[in-house]
Motif scaffolding. Structure first.
Motif, PDB file in Angstrom:
ATOM      1  N   LEU A 106       4.921   2.003  -2.479  1.00 33.35           N
ATOM      2  CA  LEU A 106       5.797   1.524  -1.775  1.00 33.35           C
ATOM      3  C   LEU A 106       4.860   0.450  -1.492  1.00 33.35           C
ATOM      4  CD1 LEU A 106       6.554   4.566   0.326  1.00 33.35           C
ATOM      5  CD2 LEU A 106       7.954   3.694  -1.219  1.00 33.35           C
ATOM      6  N   GLY A 107       5.889  -0.473  -1.112  1.00 27.87           N
ATOM      7  CA  GLY A 107       5.169  -1.808  -0.185  1.00 27.87           C
ATOM      8  C   GLY A 107       5.234  -1.627   1.153  1.00 27.87           C
ATOM      9  N   ILE A 108       4.287  -2.601   1.963  1.00 24.46           N
ATOM     10  CA  ILE A 108       4.287  -2.252   3.417  1.00 24.46           C
ATOM     11  C   ILE A 108       4.079  -3.397   4.057  1.00 24.46           C
ATOM     12  CG2 ILE A 108       1.695  -1.819   3.736  1.00 24.46           C
ATOM     13  CD1 ILE A 108       4.466   0.456   5.092  1.00 24.46           C
ATOM     14  N   ASN A 109       4.227  -3.615   5.429  1.00 22.83           N
ATOM     15  CA  ASN A 109       4.116  -4.933   6.151  1.00 22.83           C
ATOM     16  C   ASN A 109       2.632  -4.861   6.873  1.00 22.83           C
ATOM     17  OD1 ASN A 109       7.161  -4.317   5.774  1.00 22.83           O
ATOM     18  ND2 ASN A 109       6.646  -6.676   6.012  1.00 22.83           N
ATOM     19  N   GLY A 110       2.390  -3.752   7.438  1.00 25.31           N
ATOM     20  CA  GLY A 110       1.279  -3.710   8.043  1.00 25.31           C
ATOM     21  C   GLY A 110       0.435  -2.139   7.855  1.00 25.31           C
TER      22      GLY A 110
END
Lengths: 247, 247
Positions: free
Chosen positions: A169-173
DNA sequence: TCAAAAACAATCATAAACAATCATTTAACT
DNA sequence: AGTTAAATGATTGTTTATGATTGTTTTTGA
């Protein structure tokens, strides 16, 4: 100076400063107040910024939107390293989920092993997987235009059918106190479900995501394994809570 | 200075700068404004750049999709005409299905009206729709790697949920005796279901598809409206059976 | 709270860029 | 060579972008 050039300058400046003033743009672009005002009006109409008295400010998703264009050249080395480490975890017969977003593209680039199946909710991901001849299942549903990610109820329903051996998974913060966060509740819902359906989950994120907090929480730091590039001493507290793989 | 030399210079400059101005090209190539304008027009038609007031800019999207399959500029022109005719049929509030395949990309390029929803099973289609800020639902399922089309049981199941006011399908072969045919049974299944779920269906196909017969039959000529570019006397028999719109 | 200053939207005239057409030149083919 | 087709540059009228001007709204600070 062409209209589109001015647009580019304005958006670029907005990306760095978060806010632009009409006067400042007049000097910068050597044109009249009317022209600047018209430019801001157009850009607001196409959803690229929000006009305010005296200038304009950045919109939420501009962050992700602009990065699609120049992120390809920006953290390319770091993302490549992260992608390679992530790819090395994939084994034959795995059924893996690959999240939308720019970071996971590097993972696909680095994928070497055969006999795997990939499930993704990202349009660019699907495109790249097709070019690499990797068997792929795409999640259906509403497309988020800024990130080309598939979200919504249909996507959630389809995801419920699957189990994964590994998920990336990618994530923003990511933040010690607030855990993993993203700006979009619907994307967060997808991520949460994937974590639940996967035997093990890896968050792939470059160092710029550390310490950032967004609107919606996805999960706690300890719920997943983090694959990132640079972990300095600040993260000693974090390392006690979760597993970090350094690329 | 040959035409193709100018094309090369223009595209090269575009690759470096991202934007070119008409005036600048006139000086650089020592030719008239008309010639530059014609060059830019041709290059836009073949999908190599996007014209803007005062010059042209790069196209980020279907650069890879269309041009690497090297359609002749003639073919691109025809597809563009077909796409424009098809796009003119779309009205506000329509919910339309757009099939995978290269011909339907031209339709999306030409789409102008607002307030529509698009459902598609094509990855490149979804990508282009996102860039045009058109609300889009993507069908989920297995991806066919060669065409980047979504197929399979999951796709069929998801499609059953929807009704369309108009559907635009690509096709591999059309023949007076055998009707519309494609090589892939799974793609045919999708097309058949879409025809059933749509108030009206249009087949978009350039002239090269006439007289070709493939493995699986999709439907009869009379079941849909055909949007194609050149219909000569050979098709008098066909015209009696079905409706043909000439682009 | 009120007045001055700044920012604003709307309108207009001008200049630049545009599409369309035509005569001329250049290239291509028999 | 001679014919035909294609490409070019000039010209036309049209559209678009721009900057100046107007009067109105918003902000600011006394």
């Amino acid at each position: 100076m062409l209209t589109d050039e001015r647009y580019a300058v304005i958006l670029d400046r907005l990306k760095d400063h978060g806010i632009v003033k009409t006067q400042e743009l007049m000097n910068l672009l050597h044109c009249s107040e009317s022209t600047i005002r018209r430019d801001l009006d157009s850009l607001e109409r196409s959803g690229k910024l929000k006009r305010i008295h005296g200038g304009a400010k950045r919109m939420y998703h501009l962050d992700e939107e602009l990065s699609n264009q120049d992120k390809t050249t920006k953290n390319v080395q770091e993302k490549s390293n992260i992608g390679q480490l992530a790819a090395s975890l994939v084994q034959p017969k795995d059924v893996i989920f690959i999240d939308a977003g720019t970071t996971t593209l590097a993972l696909i680039e680095a994928l070497k092993v055969g006999n795997i199946t990939v499930v993704t909710n990202g349009i660019p991901q699907a495109s790249l997987l097709a070019e690499k001849n990797i068997p792929t299942i795409l999640i259906g549903g509403s497309m988020k235009m800024t990130t080309k990610a598939i979200i919504g109820e249909t996507a959630v329903e389809q995801l419920k059918q699957y189990q994964f051996s590994k998920a990336f998974l990618g994530i923003n913060g990511m933040d010690l106190e607030f855990g993993f966060t993203t700006p979009d509740p619907e994307e967060a819902a997808i991520k949460r479900l994937v974590i639940q359906k996967s035997a093990s989950t890896y968050i792939v994120a470059d160092e710029t995501k550390w310490g950032k907090v967004n609107f919606v929480k996805v999960c706690n730091l300890e719920d997943v394994t983090i694959i990132t590039n640079k972990t300095n001493d600040d993260y000693t507290a974090i390392k006690e809570k979760t597993t970090i793989l350094e690329a």
